[in-house]
Each structure stands twice: as C-alpha cells, then as structure tokens.
Scaffold this motif. Structure first.
Motif, PDB file in Angstrom:
ATOM      1  N   PHE A  40       0.838  -1.200   0.000  1.00 37.57           N
ATOM      2  CA  PHE A  40       0.000   0.000   0.000  1.00 37.57           C
ATOM      3  C   PHE A  40       0.877   1.256   0.000  1.00 37.57           C
ATOM      4  O   PHE A  40       0.650   2.187  -0.781  1.00 37.57           O
ATOM      5  CB  PHE A  40      -0.919  -0.001   1.228  1.00 37.57           C
ATOM      6  N   ALA A  41       1.879   1.295   0.892  1.00 34.85           N
ATOM      7  CA  ALA A  41       2.746   2.473   0.985  1.00 34.85           C
ATOM      8  C   ALA A  41       3.530   2.699  -0.296  1.00 34.85           C
ATOM      9  O   ALA A  41       3.674   3.844  -0.771  1.00 34.85           O
ATOM     10  CB  ALA A  41       3.699   2.317   2.172  1.00 34.85           C
ATOM     11  N   VAL A  42       4.031   1.620  -0.887  1.00 34.21           N
ATOM     12  CA  VAL A  42       4.812   1.742  -2.126  1.00 34.21           C
ATOM     13  C   VAL A  42       3.932   2.266  -3.264  1.00 34.21           C
ATOM     14  O   VAL A  42       4.334   3.153  -4.021  1.00 34.21           O
ATOM     15  CB  VAL A  42       5.441   0.385  -2.492  1.00 34.21           C
ATOM     16  N   LEU A  43       2.714   1.734  -3.393  1.00 35.95           N
ATOM     17  CA  LEU A  43       1.825   2.165  -4.469  1.00 35.95           C
ATOM     18  C   LEU A  43       1.369   3.607  -4.267  1.00 35.95           C
ATOM     19  O   LEU A  43       1.208   4.360  -5.232  1.00 35.95           O
ATOM     20  CB  LEU A  43       0.612   1.237  -4.555  1.00 35.95           C
ATOM     21  N   PHE A  44       1.145   4.006  -3.028  1.00 40.30           N
ATOM     22  CA  PHE A  44       0.737   5.383  -2.739  1.00 40.30           C
ATOM     23  C   PHE A  44       1.833   6.365  -3.143  1.00 40.30           C
ATOM     24  O   PHE A  44       1.570   7.376  -3.810  1.00 40.30           O
ATOM     25  CB  PHE A  44       0.414   5.514  -1.255  1.00 40.30           C
ATOM     26  N   THR A  45       3.074   6.076  -2.772  1.00 37.83           N
ATOM     27  CA  THR A  45       4.181   6.962  -3.141  1.00 37.83           C
ATOM     28  C   THR A  45       4.486   6.888  -4.637  1.00 37.83           C
ATOM     29  O   THR A  45       4.846   7.894  -5.255  1.00 37.83           O
ATOM     30  CB  THR A  45       5.440   6.626  -2.334  1.00 37.83           C
ATOM     31  N   ASP A  46       4.334   5.705  -5.241  1.00 36.24           N
ATOM     32  CA  ASP A  46       4.546   5.585  -6.686  1.00 36.24           C
ATOM     33  C   ASP A  46       3.524   6.425  -7.455  1.00 36.24           C
ATOM     34  O   ASP A  46       3.853   7.058  -8.460  1.00 36.24           O
ATOM     35  CB  ASP A  46       4.422   4.127  -7.123  1.00 36.24           C
ATOM     36  N   GLY A  47       2.271   6.393  -6.995  1.00 37.23           N
ATOM     37  CA  GLY A  47       1.235   7.161  -7.667  1.00 37.23           C
ATOM     38  C   GLY A  47       1.520   8.645  -7.649  1.00 37.23           C
ATOM     39  O   GLY A  47       1.113   9.384  -8.560  1.00 37.23           O
ATOM     40  N   MET A  48       2.220   9.120  -6.618  1.00 38.37           N
ATOM     41  CA  MET A  48       2.527  10.545  -6.522  1.00 38.37           C
ATOM     42  C   MET A  48       3.568  10.994  -7.540  1.00 38.37           C
ATOM     43  O   MET A  48       3.783  12.198  -7.717  1.00 38.37           O
ATOM     44  CB  MET A  48       3.014  10.886  -5.112  1.00 38.37           C
ATOM     45  N   LEU A 100      10.897   5.318 -19.981  1.00 42.69           N
ATOM     46  CA  LEU A 100      11.147   4.002 -19.409  1.00 42.69           C
ATOM     47  C   LEU A 100      10.750   3.986 -17.941  1.00 42.69           C
ATOM     48  O   LEU A 100      10.101   3.045 -17.470  1.00 42.69           O
ATOM     49  CB  LEU A 100      12.625   3.630 -19.566  1.00 42.69           C
ATOM     50  N   ARG A 101      11.145   5.032 -17.200  1.00 37.62           N
ATOM     51  CA  ARG A 101      10.772   5.100 -15.792  1.00 37.62           C
ATOM     52  C   ARG A 101       9.259   5.198 -15.648  1.00 37.62           C
ATOM     53  O   ARG A 101       8.657   4.580 -14.765  1.00 37.62           O
ATOM     54  CB  ARG A 101      11.454   6.301 -15.138  1.00 37.62           C
ATOM     55  N   HIS A 102       8.625   5.976 -16.514  1.00 35.42           N
ATOM     56  CA  HIS A 102       7.169   6.122 -16.488  1.00 35.42           C
ATOM     57  C   HIS A 102       6.490   4.789 -16.785  1.00 35.42           C
ATOM     58  O   HIS A 102       5.517   4.410 -16.119  1.00 35.42           O
ATOM     59  CB  HIS A 102       6.757   7.179 -17.522  1.00 35.42           C
ATOM     60  N   LEU A 103       7.011   4.076 -17.765  1.00 31.81           N
ATOM     61  CA  LEU A 103       6.448   2.776 -18.132  1.00 31.81           C
ATOM     62  C   LEU A 103       6.496   1.808 -16.962  1.00 31.81           C
ATOM     63  O   LEU A 103       5.482   1.191 -16.590  1.00 31.81           O
ATOM     64  CB  LEU A 103       7.220   2.200 -19.321  1.00 31.81           C
ATOM     65  N   LEU A 104       7.668   1.658 -16.339  1.00 31.71           N
ATOM     66  CA  LEU A 104       7.820   0.711 -15.237  1.00 31.71           C
ATOM     67  C   LEU A 104       6.979   1.111 -14.031  1.00 31.71           C
ATOM     68  O   LEU A 104       6.387   0.269 -13.353  1.00 31.71           O
ATOM     69  CB  LEU A 104       9.302   0.613 -14.834  1.00 31.71           C
ATOM     70  N   ASN A 105       6.911   2.426 -13.768  1.00 31.93           N
ATOM     71  CA  ASN A 105       6.196   2.915 -12.594  1.00 31.93           C
ATOM     72  C   ASN A 105       4.692   2.738 -12.739  1.00 31.93           C
ATOM     73  O   ASN A 105       4.013   2.219 -11.843  1.00 31.93           O
ATOM     74  CB  ASN A 105       6.537   4.387 -12.367  1.00 31.93           C
ATOM     75  N   VAL A 106       4.141   3.179 -13.873  1.00 34.59           N
ATOM     76  CA  VAL A 106       2.692   3.088 -14.078  1.00 34.59           C
ATOM     77  C   VAL A 106       2.260   1.625 -14.185  1.00 34.59           C
ATOM     78  O   VAL A 106       1.258   1.214 -13.595  1.00 34.59           O
ATOM     79  CB  VAL A 106       2.278   3.871 -15.338  1.00 34.59           C
ATOM     80  N   ALA A 145      -4.783   2.893  -3.248  1.00 30.51           N
ATOM     81  CA  ALA A 145      -3.512   3.551  -2.935  1.00 30.51           C
ATOM     82  C   ALA A 145      -2.939   4.249  -4.159  1.00 30.51           C
ATOM     83  O   ALA A 145      -2.520   5.414  -4.088  1.00 30.51           O
ATOM     84  CB  ALA A 145      -2.519   2.519  -2.399  1.00 30.51           C
ATOM     85  N   PHE A 146      -2.916   3.564  -5.288  1.00 26.98           N
ATOM     86  CA  PHE A 146      -2.337   4.159  -6.496  1.00 26.98           C
ATOM     87  C   PHE A 146      -3.190   5.321  -6.991  1.00 26.98           C
ATOM     88  O   PHE A 146      -2.659   6.367  -7.386  1.00 26.98           O
ATOM     89  CB  PHE A 146      -2.206   3.094  -7.577  1.00 26.98           C
ATOM     90  N   ALA A 147      -4.521   5.170  -6.951  1.00 26.30           N
ATOM     91  CA  ALA A 147      -5.408   6.254  -7.381  1.00 26.30           C
ATOM     92  C   ALA A 147      -5.259   7.465  -6.468  1.00 26.30           C
ATOM     93  O   ALA A 147      -5.295   8.618  -6.927  1.00 26.30           O
ATOM     94  CB  ALA A 147      -6.857   5.771  -7.394  1.00 26.30           C
ATOM     95  N   ALA A 148      -5.083   7.240  -5.168  1.00 25.18           N
ATOM     96  CA  ALA A 148      -4.912   8.356  -4.233  1.00 25.18           C
ATOM     97  C   ALA A 148      -3.615   9.102  -4.510  1.00 25.18           C
ATOM     98  O   ALA A 148      -3.581  10.342  -4.500  1.00 25.18           O
ATOM     99  CB  ALA A 148      -4.925   7.831  -2.798  1.00 25.18           C
ATOM    100  N   GLY A 149      -2.536   8.357  -4.764  1.00 26.04           N
ATOM    101  CA  GLY A 149      -1.270   9.015  -5.079  1.00 26.04           C
ATOM    102  C   GLY A 149      -1.358   9.848  -6.342  1.00 26.04           C
ATOM    103  O   GLY A 149      -0.861  10.975  -6.402  1.00 26.04           O
ATOM    104  N   ILE A 150      -2.000   9.304  -7.374  1.00 24.36           N
ATOM    105  CA  ILE A 150      -2.153  10.037  -8.628  1.00 24.36           C
ATOM    106  C   ILE A 150      -3.005  11.283  -8.422  1.00 24.36           C
ATOM    107  O   ILE A 150      -2.717  12.356  -8.979  1.00 24.36           O
ATOM    108  CB  ILE A 150      -2.778   9.129  -9.706  1.00 24.36           C
ATOM    109  N   HIS A 159       9.855  13.305  -0.011  1.00 26.70           N
ATOM    110  CA  HIS A 159      11.004  12.662   0.635  1.00 26.70           C
ATOM    111  C   HIS A 159      10.569  11.861   1.850  1.00 26.70           C
ATOM    112  O   HIS A 159      11.006  10.714   2.054  1.00 26.70           O
ATOM    113  CB  HIS A 159      12.038  13.718   1.030  1.00 26.70           C
ATOM    114  N   PHE A 160       9.694  12.439   2.661  1.00 25.93           N
ATOM    115  CA  PHE A 160       9.201  11.775   3.861  1.00 25.93           C
ATOM    116  C   PHE A 160       8.455  10.491   3.496  1.00 25.93           C
ATOM    117  O   PHE A 160       8.629   9.448   4.128  1.00 25.93           O
ATOM    118  CB  PHE A 160       8.295  12.750   4.614  1.00 25.93           C
ATOM    119  N   GLY A 161       7.635  10.570   2.465  1.00 27.53           N
ATOM    120  CA  GLY A 161       6.848   9.411   2.051  1.00 27.53           C
ATOM    121  C   GLY A 161       7.705   8.279   1.537  1.00 27.53           C
ATOM    122  O   GLY A 161       7.420   7.100   1.797  1.00 27.53           O
ATOM    123  N   GLU A 162       8.756   8.610   0.789  1.00 28.44           N
ATOM    124  CA  GLU A 162       9.641   7.561   0.283  1.00 28.44           C
ATOM    125  C   GLU A 162      10.338   6.826   1.421  1.00 28.44           C
ATOM    126  O   GLU A 162      10.552   5.613   1.348  1.00 28.44           O
ATOM    127  CB  GLU A 162      10.672   8.174  -0.663  1.00 28.44           C
TER     128      GLU A 162
END
Length: 427
Positions: free
Chosen positions: A65-73, A145-151, A242-247, A262-265
C-alpha cells in the motif's frame, strides 16, 4: 520485541552500507532478505513466524500500500493521458501474455493442473519497481522508461487481483465466483482513492483551514491512512485505492506532493524492508532443499522467459528504443503483490496451496536477488556517473593519454555514434 530488535539492527547496518550499495551490485533488499533467512527458524531460530502469522500478511499488505501510494505521486492524470500508450501496451497485452506464458510453464515444467497453473500465472504477473530502484529513481534514465515501469507496476497489482480471486474460487470448486463483488471492490477502491484526497485538498484550500509548514508532510500521511482505513472498512481494493490516491494528490495537490515526497519515500522504504525481513524469516534450508529440480527450472524460466517474451510481443512496431525495451523486458521483478497473493492462497486451504506458495516464494526470492542486484548494472548504460571507480579511472587515464604531446585526435567532422543519438519519442 525480538523482531523489532532484529529489524533495528539490520536497518542500522543497511544505512551504514547504503553508499556502497548505491555504487555496486550490493542490494539493501538482499541484505534484509538474507538477514531474515538467518534469524528465522531454519538457521538461528531468533524470530518465529509462519506463512499464517498475522504479522506476515499485515506487513506485506502495508508495504505494498505504501509503495503504491508513493509511486502514484510520481505521476498525475495529465502524465497518464500524454504517455499512456507504452504502459497501455504493457498492461493490455503484456500482463495477460505474462500470465499465460507463466501458466504454460507451470503446467508443463512444474506439473500443475491448468487451473492451478493459471492461478500461479496470475500471482506472478504483477511487477514491482522497488527492486529496480536504480532505474526508476534515476533522472538520467529516459523518462518514458521510468514512467512505463512505474505506471505498469502500480496498476497491474490491482488488475491481477480479480484473476487471483476468481481462479481461487474455481480451484476450490465454489459455485459462486463472486464476479459482481470483485467488480464492485475494484470500482470502490478507485472511488475511495480519488474522493478522499480530492476532498482533503479542497478543504485545505478553503478560508477556514490552513496547514503549517511543520505539519505539511503529514497531510499526505493522513490522506493515505484515511484511504487505507476506508478501504479496509468497505472491502474496496486497497492497492488500486492507494495508487489512485497518489495520482490524485499529484494531479491537484502539487504543494502536498512536494511536502510529502522525501518523507513518504522513507516511510515506504521502512515498510518494504520490514516486509522483506519477515518474508526472509519464512525461508529455511529445508524449504529450498524440498524443492525439486522442476521447481527451480520453473522459477528461472518464469523470470527469464515469461515477461521478456510477453513484452517483446507487446512492443512490436512500437517506437521504444532497443536498450529501453530490453531493460523493460528484464525488469519485471516480483514483489509484495505476489507475496500478498501467495498468502491468500495459503489462507484458502486449497489442496495445492503449499505447492503453489513454494513456487511463488522461490520465484520471488530469485527475482529479488537477480533484479535488485542488476538494476545498478543496467542503469550504468544510461548514467555514466554510476560507473565503478576502476572503470572511471581507466577512462580518465585514457583521456589524459589522448591529451599527451603527439596524441592527435582524428581530423574531419565527427560522426555521431549510436549511443549518442537519442531515441525517437515514444508513441
């Protein structure tokens, strides 16, 4: 208390080794996995956990959950609309193809039945960018590439969940596959992930509320916790929420995202490392010794064949550069989503649960070791500053020799080399 003590000690060691890990193939993920293996019941017996222990599933779920939330941001809706075609290929074609190729391998190599093979394919289809951090977190790596892997990694966790639940029901011979319930949970998770941050950020911008600089990083923490609590209470899909909230925060709350970034990561990193420690404690020498040669072959083929073949077919006639395509094909690491789904299988009590979890766990372990140790190697192809010191010294010595008297550079106009020519923009 013992688990907390072990985690604190290993965390301190990882911090002290972090600079070395950033420059070499040493991975902090592998450090925690190995530490968990050593303190578990199979070696020193300091920490006692089983796959059914609540701490295992809870930590894996919170970490994901935490990883997807920060990834979405890291992305907003505008970014998704502009550069959706490559992630769309990976999700619309690559995900189901990876599932099917993995299922074929599970059936013909590991000897599982077709439904069980499809189930293990669904569990191992999601990817996790955490173990490719040197690529995803490096600004020198091409943004697409980073966008592809992240999304892709953020969305495929939730997309794979319905397949896991339905196939579990089929294996258990349930009459009701709960398709309506699954669809409702997916939609509810997305709705919660959009509504909660939108309301919170709109409230902050009214004349009745204001956030101090000291509490600004906690704004996104509060949003994330509320999304988690509502998702739990309503049985909405936590990972899509989580991902939708980050986005959503990245789209309408740029100030909130910058304050939390930074804090979230760091929060996500702590959960991730704790989950790896506990997962490592589940593994024992007997666990690896009981796996037959077919299980090892399946796990290796699941990593080096399933995703590369699936993405190669998905990216045919795309404008993604060859080097970027090879990196995307290799970095499909298996992580927390696969751990969580594997634990769902254990909890279901189906006859093949133990065999499926063993194959899933082995594949995840190999993925963590291989992917988290090679991300820095692949990233060096995009960022020369990540070259090891000995290679930098050789190149520096070569440049000094070229500047010596009598060493002349070739005359005539220089011809651009293939490595210097930027790839054409993605679709």
């Amino acid at each position: 208390m013992t688990l907390l003590l072990v985690f604190a000690a290993v965390l301190l060691l990882a911090v002290l080794l972090s600079a070395l890990a950033h420059r070499t193939v040493l991975s902090t993920a592998v450090v925690f996995l190995l530490a968990g293996f050593l303190v578990g019941d199979g070696v020193f017996g300091v920490v006692h956990v089983t796959a059914q222990s609540p701490v295992v599933s809870s930590l894996a779920e919170l970490a994901l959950f935490a990883v997807l939330f920060t990834d979405g941001m890291r992305v907003g809706w505008a970014d998704l609309r502009i550069a959706w075609k490559l992630p769309g290929r990976a999700l619309g074609l690559g995900l189901p193809l990876t599932l099917l190729v993995t299922a074929v391998l599970a059936h013909y190599v590991a000897g599982l039945g077709w439904v069980e093979s499809l189930l293990i394919g669904a569990i191992l289809a999601p990817t996790d960018p955490v173990f490719a951090a040197a690529l995803v977190g490096n600004d020198k790596v091409p943004g697409r590439l980073r966008h592809l892997l992240n999304v892709e990694s953020g969305v495929n966790d939730g997309l794979a969940l319905p397949f896991v639940v339905v196939l579990l029901a089929v294996v258990a011979h349930e009459d009701d596959l709960h398709l309506a319930t699954i669809g409702w949970e997916l939609l509810l998770g997305i709705a919660i992930g959009i509504a909660v941050p939108w309301i919170a950020i709109r409230l902050e911008r009214t004349r009745w509320f204001a956030v101090s600089a000291q509490y600004a990083p906690l704004n996104a923490v509060a949003i994330g916790l509320l999304v988690l609590a509502l998702g739990k209470a309503t049985h909405g899909n936590l990972f899509l929420a989580a991902f939708a909230a980050g986005i959503t925060v990245a789209t309408i709350g740029h100030k909130e995202r910058d304050a939390f970034e930074h804090f979230g990561e760091l929060i996500a990193e702590i959960f991730k490392l704790a989950a790896l420690l506990v997962f490592g404690a589940l593994l024992t020498p007997r666990f690896f010794g009981d796996i037959g040669w077919t299980g090892w072959i399946f796990a290796i083929l699941a990593l080096v064949v399933a995703r590369p073949v699936a993405l190669w077919l998905s990216f045919l006639r795309s404008k993604l550069g060859t080097r970027e395509q090879l990196a995307a094909m290799w970095f499909g690491p298996k992580g927390f989503a696969s751990v969580v789904y594997g634990l769902l299988v254990i909890a279901s009590g189906i006859p093949a649960a133990g065999n499926i979890f063993t194959l899933v766990a082995l594949t995840i372990v190999l993925s963590i070791v291989l992917h988290s140790s090679t991300d820095i190697v692949v990233a060096r192809g995009f960022d020369p500053n990540l070259m090891p010191a000995w290679q930098q010294r050789l190149e520096s010595r070569g440049r000094r020799m070229l500047r010596l008297p009598g060493a002349h550079a070739p005359r005539g106009p220089s011809t651009p080399q293939p490595a210097d020519i930027e790839d054409r923009p993605a679709e």
